[in-house]
Design a protein around this motif. Structure first.
Motif: not given
Length: 101
Positions: A13-23
């Motif tokens: 499980f890991y976080d991805v930054q997309e635009d201003e959102n953390q997914i």
């Protein structure tokens, strides 16, 4: 691990930054000799449930190679839907990936 303590796969499980959102993204990987034996749904459900218990998430995404039709069907059976696509170069070859949420 299965009931006999054999590795069946792993995930991260890991976080991805997309635009201003953390997914929050999950990367499940089943042992290559095991797909196609009817265990994919149970494997994926175990990952999702353990992730929910540990990480308390409300939204999750993953990327799957578009040629991996079995994995796509498994993810769809568990309620994930296609959200987008992207192309990635791996070992010099271009691959199309489907983003599912």
């Amino acid at each position: 691990m299965d009931d006999q303590n054999n590795l069946v796969g792993n995930c991260e499980f890991y976080d991805v930054q997309e635009d201003e959102n953390q997914i929050l993204v999950v990367g499940p990987q089943m042992k290559p000799s095991l797909p196609g034996q009817g265990n994919g749904t149970e494997f994926f459900r175990a990952i999702i449930e353990q992730g929910r218990q540990l990480l308390k998430y409300a939204h999750l995404e993953l990327a799957v190679a578009d040629f991996n039709k079995r994995a796509i069907r498994t993810h769809e059976k568990e309620g994930l839907v296609k959200r987008g696509e992207f192309e990635n170069k791996i070992r010099g070859a271009d691959y199309n990936f489907i983003i599912m949420a």
